[in-house]
Design an enzyme around this catalytic site. Structure first.
Site, PDB file in Angstrom:
ATOM      1  N   PHE A   1       0.850  -1.185   0.000  1.00  0.00           N
ATOM      2  CA  PHE A   1       0.000   0.000   0.000  1.00  0.00           C
ATOM      3  C   PHE A   1       0.888   1.239   0.000  1.00  0.00           C
ATOM      4  CE2 PHE A   1      -3.181   3.009   1.514  1.00  0.00           C
ATOM      5  CZ  PHE A   1      -4.298   2.602   0.799  1.00  0.00           C
TER       6      PHE A   1
ATOM      7  N   LEU B   1      -1.040  -3.455   8.124  1.00  0.00           N
ATOM      8  CA  LEU B   1      -1.624  -4.368   9.104  1.00  0.00           C
ATOM      9  C   LEU B   1      -1.173  -5.807   8.904  1.00  0.00           C
ATOM     10  CD1 LEU B   1      -5.280  -3.021   9.458  1.00  0.00           C
ATOM     11  CD2 LEU B   1      -3.444  -2.963  11.162  1.00  0.00           C
TER      12      LEU B   1
ATOM     13  N   ILE C   1       1.842   4.753   5.947  1.00  0.00           N
ATOM     14  CA  ILE C   1       0.464   5.053   6.306  1.00  0.00           C
ATOM     15  C   ILE C   1       0.311   6.566   6.255  1.00  0.00           C
ATOM     16  CG2 ILE C   1      -1.335   4.780   8.049  1.00  0.00           C
ATOM     17  CD1 ILE C   1       0.579   2.578   9.293  1.00  0.00           C
ATOM     18  N   ILE C   2      -0.589   7.042   5.403  1.00  0.00           N
ATOM     19  CA  ILE C   2      -0.802   8.484   5.248  1.00  0.00           C
ATOM     20  C   ILE C   2      -2.180   8.821   5.811  1.00  0.00           C
ATOM     21  CG2 ILE C   2      -0.998  10.386   3.608  1.00  0.00           C
ATOM     22  CD1 ILE C   2       0.901   8.773   1.748  1.00  0.00           C
TER      23      ILE C   2
ATOM     24  N   THR D   1     -10.482   9.790   8.124  1.00  0.00           N
ATOM     25  CA  THR D   1     -11.182   8.961   9.097  1.00  0.00           C
ATOM     26  C   THR D   1     -10.223   8.459  10.169  1.00  0.00           C
ATOM     27  OG1 THR D   1     -10.788   6.877   7.943  1.00  0.00           O
ATOM     28  CG2 THR D   1     -12.720   8.167   7.255  1.00  0.00           C
TER      29      THR D   1
ATOM     30  N   HIS E   1      -9.342   5.560  10.621  1.00  0.00           N
ATOM     31  CA  HIS E   1      -8.607   4.392  10.115  1.00  0.00           C
ATOM     32  C   HIS E   1      -7.091   4.573  10.231  1.00  0.00           C
ATOM     33  CE1 HIS E   1      -8.250   0.666   7.919  1.00  0.00           C
ATOM     34  NE2 HIS E   1      -7.417   1.239   7.054  1.00  0.00           N
TER      35      HIS E   1
ATOM     36  N   ASN F   1      11.682  -0.822  12.620  1.00  0.00           N
ATOM     37  CA  ASN F   1      10.356  -0.443  12.159  1.00  0.00           C
ATOM     38  C   ASN F   1      10.436   0.835  11.333  1.00  0.00           C
ATOM     39  OD1 ASN F   1       7.708   0.211  11.731  1.00  0.00           O
ATOM     40  ND2 ASN F   1       7.061  -0.073  13.845  1.00  0.00           N
TER      41      ASN F   1
END
Length: 156
Positions: free
Chosen positions: A27, A62, A86-87, A91, A93, A118
């Site tokens: 992603f 995830l 992760i942007i 929401t 999320h 990480n």
């Protein structure tokens, strides 16, 4: 971040005997591909042999912890690296994915006693992710090699 180039590591980093596993989330793939390229290049610069780097991809952040766990269970790696991006959206999320992926990565490292660098980026926007993709990919390689050497020395 401590690394040999910045002159802050306790000793020069040497990865020539190490086996490193990388899990890359697809992603935001343009960002994670850049993270992976910078990470691999730095691992090679630190002496990790190309054939001792195993890289797998998963759909998103995830899924990274489960793949890390599968690699850790093989008991053949000195360190693992988590790559993702992760942007923030509109929401909740974002918080869920950031918190759960981060907690999962940490849990795998502690449960299996293996260092995990990480480099799952959490940014407000694409510009911030692009600005960090190369540096954080390199940082992950330095952290993995340094922590693998540290834990290897402590176990000896």
């Amino acid at each position: 971040m401590q690394n040999a180039d910045k002159g802050t590591a306790a000793s020069p980093l040497d990865g020539k005997e190490l086996r490193i596993g990388i899990v890359q989330a697809r992603f935001n793939e343009s960002i994670t591909n850049a993270l992976a390229a910078a990470c691999r290049e730095t691992l090679l610069d630190l002496g990790v042999q190309a054939e001792h780097i195993t890289q797998v991809s998963v759909p998103g952040a995830l899924e990274v912890p489960l793949a890390l766990m599968a690699l850790a269970e093989r008991d053949e790696f000195d360190a693992l690296i988590a790559l993702g991006c992760i942007i923030r959206g509109e929401t909740y999320h974002f918080e869920l994915v950031a918190n759960e992926s981060g907690a999962g990565v940490s849990r795998v490292g502690l449960d299996y006693g293996i260092p995990i660098a990480n480099a799952i980026l959490t940014t407000e926007n694409l510009d911030q992710a692009v600005a960090r993709q190369t540096e954080k990919g390199r940082d992950a390689a330095y952290v993995a090699v340094e922590m693998a050497n540290l834990l290897g020395g402590l176990a000896a």
